[in-house]
Design an enzyme around this catalytic site. Structure first.
Site, short mmCIF file in Angstrom:
data_model
loop_
_atom_site.label_atom_id
_atom_site.label_comp_id
_atom_site.label_asym_id
_atom_site.label_seq_id
_atom_site.Cartn_x
_atom_site.Cartn_y
_atom_site.Cartn_z
CG ASP A 231 -0.01 -0.07 2.52
OD1 ASP A 231 0.25 -1.20 2.96
OD2 ASP A 231 0.45 0.97 3.03
CG ASP A 233 1.81 4.82 5.71
OD1 ASP A 233 1.20 3.93 6.35
OD2 ASP A 233 2.36 5.78 6.25
N1 LIG Z 1 1.24 1.20 5.77
C1 LIG Z 1 1.76 0.34 6.63
N2 LIG Z 1 2.22 0.75 7.84
C2 LIG Z 1 2.76 -0.12 8.71
N3 LIG Z 1 2.88 -1.44 8.47
C3 LIG Z 1 2.43 -1.89 7.28
N4 LIG Z 1 2.43 -3.13 6.76
C4 LIG Z 1 1.87 -3.04 5.54
N5 LIG Z 1 1.51 -1.77 5.25
C5 LIG Z 1 1.86 -1.03 6.32
#
Ligand SMILES: Nc1ncnc2[nH]cnc12
Ligand SMILES: CSC[C@H]1O[C@H](OP(=O)(O)O)[C@H](O)[C@@H]1O
Length: 314
Positions: A231, A233
Site C-alpha cells: 500500500d 500508507d
Molecule cells: N502502511 C503500513 N504501515 C505499517 N505497516 C504496514 N504493513 C503493511 N503496510 C503497512
C-alpha cells in the site's frame, strides 16, 4: 541445552503477513524449542529442499496470524532459530510505501532502519541480566547477504507471469538501498506522521523489523529483510489513507512471489552459509560488544546467554 540442538539447519525463513508457509518443500517435522525467553511464535517447520537440504520456517504472527506486532516473541524466535544451527535469516514483511516509485507488488531490500517503536518490546537478549553489551547496528542488515540477494530477487520478479502481478499490468520491481521505518502500531500512521517519515528519509514502513533485526545481530546471525509493498500508507494528498482492506488486496500475490523467491534462493543461500564467506560481518561481531567479565555478573545470566552465544558464555 535446547531439545532442537543438532538439527544443523543453516538457513531460517521468517514469514510475515500472508506468508504462513513455503511451497514445494518436503515437510520433515515441527520443533518447538523452549528458549530462556519462552517459546517461538509458532512451532518451527523443518522442511527439505529438493536436494535434501534442510531449512527452518517460522510464521512471525503464528500460523493463524493471532499475534499482533507488539507481542511477537522476537527473542524466542531468534533464539530458537539459532538453537537449530541457523546462521542466516531471510525475513519477509508486508510494508507500506512512502515513495511514489515503490509501488504495491514491488520488493524492497532495505539497508537502513528508523526506530519508531515505543520501548514496549524487549529489544535485547541482555535486558534484565547482569551482562552489558552494545552491539554495533550502524548497518542493521547483513550487507553482503543483501547484495547477494539483489540480483537473484530481480531475476525471480523478471520471470513473473502477468497473472501473478499484484497489480494488473504492473510488473514488480526490486528496489535496494532504502530505509525502513518500524512503527509500533497496531494502528496505522496518521497522515502527518506518514509525511514526517518521508521528510526523515523513510522509504517504506512496517511494524515488524524491530527488534527482530537487533536480536539477530546480538545472536550473530546474518539477517536480511525482503519487504513486499502492499500500500501507499497515508501520505498521498488526494488518496485515502491505508486500511487493512487495502493491504489484504495485495497480500496473497506478494506471498506467492515471496515463495518463488524463497524457492529460487534457498539452496544457494544454504551453500553460501555453509561456506561462511557471506556472513563474515556477523560471526564474531559480538566479541568486543560485551563488557568484560566481572565478579558481579551472575552465573545464571551467563548460562542464559550461552543459549545464543555459546562461544562467549560457555
Ligand atoms: N502502511 C503500513 N504501515 C505499517 N505497516 C504496514 N504493513 C503493511 N503496510 C503497512
Ligand atoms: C497486515 S498490515 C500490518 C502488519 O503487516 C506487516 O506484518 P509483517 O511484517 O509480519 O508482514 C506489518 O509489520 C504489520 O505487522
Amino acid at each position: 541445552m535446547s531439545s532442537s540442538e543438532g538439527e544443523n539447519v543453516l538457513v531460517g525463513v521468517i514469514g510475515g503477513s500472508g506468508l504462513y508457509h513455503l511451497d514445494n518443500l518436503t515437510f520433515l517435522k515441527h520443533v518447538n524449542p523452549e528458549t530462556p525467553w519462552g517459546f517461538p511464535s509458532s512451532p518451527i517447520t523443518i522442511c527439505a529442499l529438493p536436494s535434501g537440504t534442510k531449512v527452518a520456517f517460522l510464521a512471525r504472527h503464528g500460523p493463524g496470524h493471532t499475534i499482533p506486532p507488539s507481542s511477537v516473541p522476537a527473542r524466542a524466535n531468534i533464539a530458537a532459530l539459532k538453537s537449530l544451527g541457523v546462521r542466516a535469516i531471510l525475513a519477509f514483511s508486508a510494508v507500506g510505501s512512502l515513495r511514489e516509485e515503490l509501488a504495491p507488488g514491488d520488493f524492497v531490500l532495505p539497508t537502513q532502519i528508523i526506530d519508531r517503536t515505543k520501548g514496549v518490546r524487549p529489544a535485547s537478549f541482555f535486558e534484565g541480566t547482569t551482562v552489558v553489551a552494545h552491539a554495533a547496528f550502524g548497518d542493521p542488515f547483513a550487507m553482503r547477504l543483501v547484495r547477494w540477494l539483489e540480483g537473484r530477487v530481480q531475476k525471480v520478479l523478471d520471470s513473473a507471469q502477468p497473472d501473478e502481478y499484484a497489480v494488473e499490468g504492473k510488473k514488480p520491481q526490486v528496489h535496494t538501498d532504502r530505509c525502513i521505518v518500524c512503527m509500533e502500531g497496531p494502528q496505522f500512521s496518521t497522515r502527518a506522521e506518514s509525511k514526517m517519515y518521508r521528510m526523515w528519509g523513510g522509504d517504506v514502513i512496517n511494524m515488524s523489523v524491530l527488534p527482530e533485526a537487533k536480536l539477530a545481530r546480538e545472536a550473530e546471525l546474518g539477517y536480511a529483510l525482503i519487504a513486499t509493498v502492499t500500500d501507499y500508507d497515508s501520505w498521498r494528498e488526494n488518496e485515502n489513507p491505508v486500511t487493512a482492506a487495502e493491504v489484504f488486496k495485495t497480500l496473497s500475490a506478494n506471498a506467492k512471489m515471496s515463495r518463488h523467491v524463497a524457492a529460487a534462493v534457498l539452496e544457494d543461500l544454504n551453500a553460501a552459509a555453509a561456506q561462511g564467506d557471506l556472513l563474515t560481518e556477523e560471526i564474531g561481531s559480538m566479541k568486543f560488544s560485551i563488557m568484560p567479565r566481572s565478579e558481579q555478573q551472575k552465573e545464571e545470566d551467563r548460562k542464559k546467554l550461552s543459549y545464543i552465544l555459546p562461544t562467549y558464555f560457555q
